[in-house]
Design an enzyme around this catalytic site. Structure first.
Site, mmCIF file in Angstrom:
data_model
loop_
_atom_site.group_PDB
_atom_site.id
_atom_site.type_symbol
_atom_site.label_atom_id
_atom_site.label_comp_id
_atom_site.label_asym_id
_atom_site.label_seq_id
_atom_site.Cartn_x
_atom_site.Cartn_y
_atom_site.Cartn_z
ATOM 1 N N GLU A 1 0.823 -1.227 0.000
ATOM 2 C CA GLU A 1 0.000 0.000 0.000
ATOM 3 C C GLU A 1 0.854 1.273 0.000
ATOM 4 O O GLU A 1 0.440 2.308 -0.509
ATOM 5 C CB GLU A 1 -0.951 0.011 1.206
ATOM 6 C CG GLU A 1 -2.098 -0.988 1.096
ATOM 7 C CD GLU A 1 -2.985 -0.743 -0.128
ATOM 8 O OE1 GLU A 1 -3.294 0.414 -0.442
ATOM 9 O OE2 GLU A 1 -3.345 -1.739 -0.790
ATOM 10 N N ASP B 244 10.048 -3.450 -8.260
ATOM 11 C CA ASP B 244 10.774 -4.266 -7.292
ATOM 12 C C ASP B 244 11.855 -3.386 -6.690
ATOM 13 O O ASP B 244 12.618 -2.732 -7.401
ATOM 14 C CB ASP B 244 11.391 -5.512 -7.923
ATOM 15 C CG ASP B 244 11.694 -6.537 -6.832
ATOM 16 O OD1 ASP B 244 10.739 -7.067 -6.230
ATOM 17 O OD2 ASP B 244 12.881 -6.794 -6.551
HETATM 18 P P1 ITT Z 1 5.130 -6.139 -4.054
HETATM 19 O O1 ITT Z 1 6.101 -7.238 -4.389
HETATM 20 O O2 ITT Z 1 3.689 -6.597 -4.034
HETATM 21 O O3 ITT Z 1 5.333 -4.900 -4.893
HETATM 22 P P2 ITT Z 1 6.677 -5.885 -1.606
HETATM 23 O O4 ITT Z 1 6.571 -4.992 -0.413
HETATM 24 O O5 ITT Z 1 6.871 -7.364 -1.348
HETATM 25 O O6 ITT Z 1 5.401 -5.638 -2.523
HETATM 26 P P3 ITT Z 1 9.275 -5.821 -2.860
HETATM 27 O O7 ITT Z 1 9.312 -7.297 -3.086
HETATM 28 O O8 ITT Z 1 9.748 -4.915 -3.958
HETATM 29 O O9 ITT Z 1 7.810 -5.325 -2.524
HETATM 30 O O10 ITT Z 1 10.071 -5.512 -1.515
HETATM 31 C C1 ITT Z 1 10.476 -4.219 -1.234
HETATM 32 C C2 ITT Z 1 11.014 -4.159 0.186
HETATM 33 O O11 ITT Z 1 11.841 -3.007 0.295
HETATM 34 C C3 ITT Z 1 9.904 -4.016 1.213
HETATM 35 O O12 ITT Z 1 10.309 -4.592 2.433
HETATM 36 C C4 ITT Z 1 9.769 -2.518 1.353
HETATM 37 O O13 ITT Z 1 9.300 -2.137 2.609
HETATM 38 C C5 ITT Z 1 11.223 -2.039 1.113
HETATM 39 N N1 ITT Z 1 11.143 -0.765 0.387
HETATM 40 C C6 ITT Z 1 10.970 -0.571 -0.942
HETATM 41 N N2 ITT Z 1 10.836 0.731 -1.235
HETATM 42 C C7 ITT Z 1 10.909 1.379 -0.062
HETATM 43 C C8 ITT Z 1 10.802 2.725 0.301
HETATM 44 O O14 ITT Z 1 10.539 3.679 -0.588
HETATM 45 N N3 ITT Z 1 10.934 3.034 1.583
HETATM 46 C C9 ITT Z 1 11.158 2.093 2.511
HETATM 47 N N4 ITT Z 1 11.232 0.785 2.267
HETATM 48 C C10 ITT Z 1 11.114 0.417 0.990
#
Ligand code: ITT
Length: 194
Positions: free
Chosen positions: A10, A69
């Site tokens: 989200e 990702d």
């Molecule tokens: P989707 O795969 O459904 O997109 P996810 O949260 O599992 O959701 P990822 O596999 O890309 O997404 O994992 C990204 C991780 O990195 C996740 O733990 C996020 O909280 C962290 N992350 C990514 N972008 C971030 C941001 O802008 N600020 C803080 N943490 C971030």
């Protein structure tokens, strides 16, 4: 143009809405579309995993899709948690638990060795012929304790300067500098020529 944001996170959905809506796109989430797909993210890079997510959601909907990702690379930990950022403290762990695990790993590590960067790969599929992959980054370092109530994920422990964590910026400010915003700028440049 209606475009599906292929994520269950989200926090990402909110940021994409703020980045894309002012530009005339109509971003919709998987939740909005009632899609609940379990996608195996078994790639070896951010780009591969973004491609896997985009391909699956485009296959299911036939609509334009952007998948993200992303994750955090910590120099002292050899780039970990990297593509494993979401699973760093095990399946089902909370953001707070992941942050605490990382702070524990970094306990006693001196400031010059706390460098880190956020990475965001975006994979966009418009249709069977037009696909784009871009990557954006944001450099910073790991703080000593969580700070700030904005953003999501690792934001409270990611310092952008000596005093300020990424979670202390409101969404508009984060969207000016973040890895996701930097990747999105590149993607929009590519889409402008469409
Ligand atoms: P989707 O795969 O459904 O997109 P996810 O949260 O599992 O959701 P990822 O596999 O890309 O997404 O994992 C990204 C991780 O990195 C996740 O733990 C996020 O909280 C962290 N992350 C990514 N972008 C971030 C941001 O802008 N600020 C803080 N943490 C971030």
């Amino acid at each position: 143009m209606k475009i599906i944001i292929a994520t269950k996170n989200e926090g990402k959905v909110r940021e994409f809405r703020n980045l894309l809506t002012p530009l005339g796109y109509e971003p919709v989430s998987l939740k909005d579309e009632g899609i609940d797909a379990e996608i195996d993210e078994d790639g070896e890079t951010f780009e591969e995993n973004a491609h896997i997510k985009a391909r699956e959601i485009h296959r299911l909907t036939g609509l334009p899709v952007i998948a993200d990702d992303s994750g955090l690379e910590v120099e002292f930990l050899g780039g970990a948690p990297g593509i494993y950022s979401a699973r760093y403290a095990g399946e089902g762990a909370t953001d707070e638990e992941r942050n605490q695990k990382l702070l524990d790993e970094m306990q006693g590590v001196d400031l010059p060795l706390r460098n880190a960067r956020f990475v965001c790969a975006l994979y966009c599929i418009l249709d069977g012929k037009r696909e784009y992959c871009v990557t954006g980054t944001l450099d910073g370092f790991i703080g000593e304790e969580p700070k700030g109530g904005h953003g999501f994920g690792y934001d409270p422990i990611f310092m952008i300067d000596g005093d300020t964590s990424l979670a202390e910026l409101d969404e508009e400010e984060k969207n000016k500098i973040s890895h996701r915003a930097n990747a999105m700028k590149k993607l929009l440049d590519a889409l402008k020529n469409e």
